[in-house]
Design an enzyme around this catalytic site. Structure first.
Site, PDB file in Angstrom:
ATOM      1  N   ASN A   8       0.811 -16.451   6.078  1.00 15.13           N
ATOM      2  CA  ASN A   8       0.277 -16.697   4.742  1.00 15.13           C
ATOM      3  C   ASN A   8      -0.707 -17.854   4.872  1.00 15.13           C
ATOM      4  O   ASN A   8      -0.324 -19.009   4.992  1.00 15.13           O
ATOM      5  CB  ASN A   8       1.435 -17.060   3.805  1.00 15.13           C
ATOM      6  CG  ASN A   8       0.977 -17.291   2.383  1.00 15.13           C
ATOM      7  OD1 ASN A   8      -0.227 -17.288   2.101  1.00 15.13           O
ATOM      8  ND2 ASN A   8       1.916 -17.515   1.494  1.00 15.13           N
ATOM      9  N   ARG A  89      -0.320 -11.999   3.937  1.00  9.10           N
ATOM     10  CA  ARG A  89      -0.356 -12.002   2.479  1.00  9.10           C
ATOM     11  C   ARG A  89      -1.798 -12.217   2.040  1.00  9.10           C
ATOM     12  O   ARG A  89      -2.451 -13.162   2.483  1.00  9.10           O
ATOM     13  CB  ARG A  89       0.508 -13.142   1.959  1.00  9.10           C
ATOM     14  CG  ARG A  89       0.417 -13.286   0.477  1.00  9.10           C
ATOM     15  CD  ARG A  89       1.218 -14.472  -0.008  1.00  9.10           C
ATOM     16  NE  ARG A  89       1.100 -14.542  -1.454  1.00  9.10           N
ATOM     17  CZ  ARG A  89       1.081 -15.681  -2.138  1.00  9.10           C
ATOM     18  NH1 ARG A  89       1.190 -16.824  -1.511  1.00  9.10           N
ATOM     19  NH2 ARG A  89       0.964 -15.658  -3.431  1.00  9.10           N
ATOM     20  N   HIS A 178       1.907 -12.527  -7.735  1.00 14.35           N
ATOM     21  CA  HIS A 178       3.325 -12.650  -7.351  1.00 14.35           C
ATOM     22  C   HIS A 178       3.971 -11.265  -7.286  1.00 14.35           C
ATOM     23  O   HIS A 178       5.200 -11.135  -7.410  1.00 14.35           O
ATOM     24  CB  HIS A 178       4.158 -13.476  -8.364  1.00 14.35           C
ATOM     25  CG  HIS A 178       3.853 -14.939  -8.406  1.00 14.35           C
ATOM     26  ND1 HIS A 178       3.965 -15.677  -9.573  1.00 14.35           N
ATOM     27  CD2 HIS A 178       3.451 -15.811  -7.462  1.00 14.35           C
ATOM     28  CE1 HIS A 178       3.658 -16.934  -9.331  1.00 14.35           C
ATOM     29  NE2 HIS A 178       3.330 -17.043  -8.047  1.00 14.35           N
ATOM     30  N   ARG A 239      -0.857 -25.809 -13.719  1.00 17.83           N
ATOM     31  CA  ARG A 239      -1.765 -24.891 -14.430  1.00 17.83           C
ATOM     32  C   ARG A 239      -1.347 -24.734 -15.885  1.00 17.83           C
ATOM     33  O   ARG A 239      -0.159 -24.687 -16.190  1.00 17.83           O
ATOM     34  CB  ARG A 239      -1.751 -23.506 -13.771  1.00 17.83           C
ATOM     35  CG  ARG A 239      -2.397 -23.488 -12.401  1.00 17.83           C
ATOM     36  CD  ARG A 239      -2.244 -22.128 -11.743  1.00 17.83           C
ATOM     37  NE  ARG A 239      -1.608 -22.254 -10.455  1.00 17.83           N
ATOM     38  CZ  ARG A 239      -1.038 -21.270  -9.784  1.00 17.83           C
ATOM     39  NH1 ARG A 239      -1.038 -20.048 -10.269  1.00 17.83           N
ATOM     40  NH2 ARG A 239      -0.489 -21.482  -8.617  1.00 17.83           N
ATOM     41  N   GLU A 382       9.655 -13.345  -0.201  1.00 20.42           N
ATOM     42  CA  GLU A 382       8.373 -12.647  -0.067  1.00 20.42           C
ATOM     43  C   GLU A 382       8.073 -12.296   1.386  1.00 20.42           C
ATOM     44  O   GLU A 382       7.492 -11.251   1.672  1.00 20.42           O
ATOM     45  CB  GLU A 382       7.255 -13.512  -0.664  1.00 20.42           C
ATOM     46  CG  GLU A 382       7.333 -13.542  -2.179  1.00 20.42           C
ATOM     47  CD  GLU A 382       6.498 -14.629  -2.819  1.00 20.42           C
ATOM     48  OE1 GLU A 382       6.910 -15.810  -2.737  1.00 20.42           O
ATOM     49  OE2 GLU A 382       5.450 -14.321  -3.397  1.00 20.42           O
TER      50      GLU A 382
END
Ligand code: ADP
Length: 407
Positions: A8, A89, A178, A239, A382
């Site tokens: 990743n 990813r 996600h 965020r 993940e």
């Protein structure tokens, strides 16, 4: 043994994990950070021992080579590890990719063409793939997209109500992110309950530093809170999530902010951090307990937004069989879980405070027996999801395409 090296690659970091896909376990993992800065850091964990280094890591190539050195010195031996694929990813697959794909030069070009939709993510993802293909030329490389699970969103959920020609010209629609986690968790929920995914309506709440909610009907994603980018939806660590789009217009017209200023404000100086100065829930609770009014409000705003999404997705789904919490906050924070769902008994939703207590490492039901909606905590993974998708794809690939991933 069948293993996948999952990579990743972010703008200044590379996370990796060597996954044993048969047993579903991580054989080794690590992270390279501060790539391109004067001093970088590398952490490699194998057999319960962690090796840390601080060395300059000028670029992603140097980072991955340093990782290979650590595998050589600290183990496990990658030549003996039975690597059947390298899984990458990639954040944005746009409308192009609805599932994992073998890396080819054409796929690389397509990911590159999607970079305007994810300027902070897709370019470093690509750099990681490029470097890994050079270092592992004889293994197929597979890309798993964060957006892929949400390719099934109905048009009514995916469409923004703006001029349709502008939207089409610039790819403006809801893509969702996600997705690997939402897919993994909703599948795990069905496994753990011994039910078929097609028989369950679920709300999945992925609450990490980034946070997103999804509605999954019968195993198919029908709504999600993140949109064109991972900025929309829930309040996150740094965020803003949802706001009136006119806030951007107002700030650019009246506060002298440039496009980049607004980008920085909404992505890095907003959310819990913007409201309270803290984006980590462990520290935020400390401030709340000490009576810090900004922290109290930040937590209230976070929970209010989360509850609003739960309510909205109850309406989207009609019947909700399961609400599943996952990721750093969802798995570890009993206060967030309990408060997010309090006073919803009239909807058949409740959290049993005893079952909910503490950090949760294995899938667990936290609702009382009488509740008509089963509330669960299901840890996400993940890396395992990416590794399994890579193995499925490589296994399914016709013989002549097995070479497609070779550099
Ligand atoms: P991401 O992958 O988005 O970076 P994670 O899913 O790892 O994030 O979640 C990180 C967040 O999880 C932290 O910022 C923190 O708020 C929260 N977190 C981690 N551990 C705990 C804990 N023990 N209690 C409460 N919150 C926690």
């Amino acid at each position: 043994m069948s293993t996948v090296l999952v990579v990743n690659s972010g703008s200044s970091s590379i996370k990796y994990q060597l996954v044993d896909t048969v047993h579903g376990s991580a054989l080794a993992s690590g992270i390279v950070e501060r790539i391109g800065e004067t001093v970088g850091s590398i952490k490699h964990t194998f057999a319960d021992a962690t090796t840390s280094r601080t060395d300059p890591v000028p670029d992603h190539g140097a980072g991955l080579r340093a990782v290979l050195d650590l595998f050589r010195e600290q183990g496990p031996d990658l030549q003996e590890a039975g690597i059947v694929a390298v899984g990458h990813r990639v954040v944005h697959g746009g409308s192009v990719f609805g599932g994992p794909v073998l890396v080819t030069d054409e796929v690389m070009d397509q990911i590159d063409a999607l970079s305007p939709l994810a300027p902070l993510h897709n370019p470093p993802n690509l750099t990681g793939i490029r470097v890994a293909r050079e270092l592992f030329p004889d293994v197929p490389h597979v890309v798993v997209f964060d957006t892929a699970f949400f390719r099934t969103l109905p048009e009514a959920a995916a469409t923004y109500a703006i001029d349709k020609e502008v939207a089409a010209a610039y790819g403006v629609r809801r893509y969702g992110f996600h997705g690997t986690s939402h897919q993994y968790v909703s599948t795990r929920v069905a496994e753990v309950l011994g039910r078929r995914p097609q028989d369950l309506n679920q709300i999945v709440l992925h609450l990490g530093n980034g946070a997103s909610a999804s509605a999954v009907r019968g195993g198919v994603a029908v709504e999600t809170s993140m949109g064109l980018t991972p900025l929309e939806g829930l309040v996150m660590g740094t965020r803003s999530g949802d706001l009136d789009p006119a806030v951007l217009i107002h700030l650019q017209r009246n506060a002298g902010m440039s496009v980049d200023d607004v980008d920085d404000l909404l992505n890095r100086r907003s959310g819990l951090k913007g409201l309270s100065g803290e984006n980590d829930f462990r520290a935020l609770h400390g401030l709340v307990d000490a009576g810090d009014p900004d922290a109290v409000l930040a937590l209230d705003v976070y929970l209010h937004r989360l509850r609003k999404y739960v309510g909205a997705y109850c309406a989207v789904l009609g019947r909700v069989d399961v609400i599943a919490f996952t990721a750093g906050v969802g798995e570890n924070d009993e206060i967030v879980r309990a408060r997010a769902l309090e006073n919803l008994e009239s909807l058949g939703i409740a959290v049993d405070l005893e079952k909910n207590a503490g950090r949760i490492r294995e899938p667990r039901i936290i609702s009382p027996d009488w509740a008509t909606t089963t509330v669960m905590v299901v840890p996400t993974n993940e890396e395992l999801a990416i590794a399994r998708q890579a193995v499925d794809l490589v296994g399914d690939a016709p013989d002549d395409s097995a070479d497609l991933g070779h550099a």
